[in-house]
Scaffold this motif. Structure first.
Motif, mmCIF file in Angstrom:
data_model
loop_
_atom_site.group_PDB
_atom_site.id
_atom_site.type_symbol
_atom_site.label_atom_id
_atom_site.label_comp_id
_atom_site.label_asym_id
_atom_site.label_seq_id
_atom_site.Cartn_x
_atom_site.Cartn_y
_atom_site.Cartn_z
ATOM 1 N N GLU A 1 53.696 51.351 -39.411
ATOM 2 C CA GLU A 1 52.664 50.306 -39.322
ATOM 3 C C GLU A 1 53.229 49.030 -38.688
ATOM 4 O O GLU A 1 52.589 48.397 -37.848
ATOM 5 N N MET A 2 54.450 48.670 -39.108
ATOM 6 C CA MET A 2 55.065 47.445 -38.564
ATOM 7 C C MET A 2 55.316 47.579 -37.071
ATOM 8 O O MET A 2 55.091 46.641 -36.303
ATOM 9 N N ILE B 1 54.850 39.052 -37.805
ATOM 10 C CA ILE B 1 55.907 40.069 -37.887
ATOM 11 C C ILE B 1 57.093 39.409 -38.602
ATOM 12 O O ILE B 1 57.577 38.363 -38.153
ATOM 13 N N ASP C 1 52.118 47.091 -35.236
ATOM 14 C CA ASP C 1 51.755 45.672 -35.214
ATOM 15 C C ASP C 1 52.652 44.879 -34.260
ATOM 16 O O ASP C 1 52.194 43.954 -33.592
ATOM 17 N N ARG D 1 46.938 52.164 -36.937
ATOM 18 C CA ARG D 1 46.859 50.797 -36.414
ATOM 19 C C ARG D 1 46.623 50.804 -34.913
ATOM 20 O O ARG D 1 45.890 49.972 -34.388
#
Lengths: 317, 317
Positions: free
Chosen positions: B122-123, B76, B126, B250
């Motif tokens: 998406e981040m 990250i 994650d 995700r």
């Protein structure tokens, strides 16, 4: 060419689902490196290097990988290993141990000047200091025991002058006890191709797969033997002063270290002379040879022996 | 201005000798941020942010700092805390707990389009997945208990329409059990000013000082409530579809989460309406007020209530 193991996009995508690295954008094999298979990998989160370990002893991999993580968390600009969702740095790919690390910006500078050498010296001192709190250790697999074993193997391949030089240097080095010198984690291979610069600024230190525990001064000698040489394989005064000055500004050397300096430069030359001799005369089966000319380090060693008085003056100025 | 504690070059140089960060080149105070004193710091090894914690509970600092280290090691792109030579992230400076972290490239984009929102979704997924293996937890200090306490404090300052809205929303939220939702580490403040872009590419996630453990869906709702709003404070279909699509690609959502979505968007609006009301009506002594207009989130909440059917359709497409 150093992609020993081919990875398909599908295989890489499946492997990456174990990570929180976003979506695969592109990847390509890297020709450099002779021990492992390496790929540049770009995902939606950033740029990385994927390494499949082809022949390194699996037991020593955690030492290297956790060392990079330790140094990165201490501000040394080195590749940072990425952990998978279940907190592992190593996850098998195509049956090989594999890890993915951050990719650093910059490129090697093969024509360094004193300013480059000053930056490298400071970084090496910080690397040594940062390594003090690293909790794992690994004895140098290429120390005096390995020197003697390798010398026995290559001796029959040498001409008589080289045989005499090697025999005498082993005898000379056996008189000294490295154990009296301050020691800790060393990079052990900080050649010009393992340091990256963006413009004139040092941006990265890479390739920790020779790192181990040994005398810090030995690491400095290995580094000087690559960064500070003239074309005739003698030590350049301006560059060595820059490197030693910035190193010792960060970590002052002891009197014992200053006294051992010429011995250490010779030991560092001996180690790479031996490994290059071995790689030349005993190539691994099936390997496209990457062997470098051993005579380079033979000349460095001969010059160090002849110029001991000059080497001793590095610490007087 | 947010430099509460002035640090001199001499003080900073002395403090940095505890680290392996090279030589101080320059530093300057940062105006942004209201909780801490922040400086940009450049050394010979790179660019960093120095933070002196002025008023945060010292006991919770390790949660935030080790979380950043954990997420950075999982890919990250967040600030990475730098450890000192004796392996500590926190070292006092001018009597305050202080840490130094890597400075990320990029800048916030306050006019995001669907592609920005897709990258953020998406981040965030994650980040949630990477947080699963984080070993420390911190209950959300701004959860339902804090809502009710804060509502009691601000209620007398509100007009009757706002009082009715707040009372009704607290009653409504009390009907739902967040504990049934998948949960873990959340950022809890992933507003546009806490995400950096280099050009069109997401390059960083910053400011983890509201992070805690709570429902993942709540974090997604907080994020949508900032990134996906139109000028009239309703949810923009294109941006919310982009964010939810990439998030759920995700980390697929459960049926319970999809059902809870409108409730969660309202809860996220309520939380920021309350904190802005509190900051407006109860400024801290001596503080130059940075309070933002609470009516923004009042409008968001009103629209969410009115448009429940539309919110429910976010997960049908």
């Amino acid at each position: 060419m150093s992609v020993y193991t081919t990875v398909t996009p599908e295989e890489l995508k499946a492997w990456l689902t174990q990570y929180s690295l976003g979506t695969l954008i592109e990847f390509q094999g890297i020709a450099a490196g002779i021990e492992n298979t390496n790929y540049f990998v770009t995902t939606s989160h950033g740029r990385y290097v994927l390494t499949l370990f082809e022949r390194m002893a699996e037991a020593s991999l955690p030492f290297y990988i956790h060392l990079m993580a330790h140094l990165a968390s201490h501000g040394i600009p080195c590749p940072q290993p990425i952990a998978s969702l279940d907190n592992r740095y190593l996850n098998p790919l195509k049956g090989k141990p594999a890890c993915i690390v951050t990719r650093l910006d910059g490129a090697p500078d093969m024509q360094p000047g004193p300013d480059h050498c000053a930056q490298v010296g400071e970084m090496l001192a910080d690397l040594h200091l940062a390594g003090k709190s690293y909790g794992i250790s690994l004895a140098n697999p290429r120390g005096p025991h390995w020197w003697r074993k390798t010398a026995r193997a290559v001796m029959p391949k040498l001409d008589s002058a080289a045989q005499a030089l090697l025999t005498e240097e082993l005898r000379f080095q056996a008189l000294y006890r490295f154990e009296d010198l301050p020691r800790g984690v060393i990079h052990a291979d900080l050649f010009r191709d393992n340091v990256l610069f963006e413009g004139a600024r040092l941006s990265g230190v890479i390739d920790f797969y020779f790192a181990c525990n040994d005398a810090w001064l030995y690491d400095l000698a290995i580094t000087v033997n690559d960064w500070c040489l003239t074309e005739d394989c003698t030590v350049d005064a301006a560059r060595v002063q820059a490197m030693l000055g910035s190193y010792s500004a960060r970590r002052p050397l002891t009197a014992i270290e200053k006294g051992a300096w010429p011995v250490m430069l010779r030991a560092a030359a001996l180690r790479f002379w031996l490994s290059r001799l071995y790689d030349l005369h005993f190539p691994r089966p099936g390997e496209v040879t990457h062997a470098k000319d051993p005579r380079h380090f033979q000349r460095v060693l001969e010059n160090h022996i002849r110029q001991e008085a000059e080497l001793r003056r590095h610490w007087v100025v």
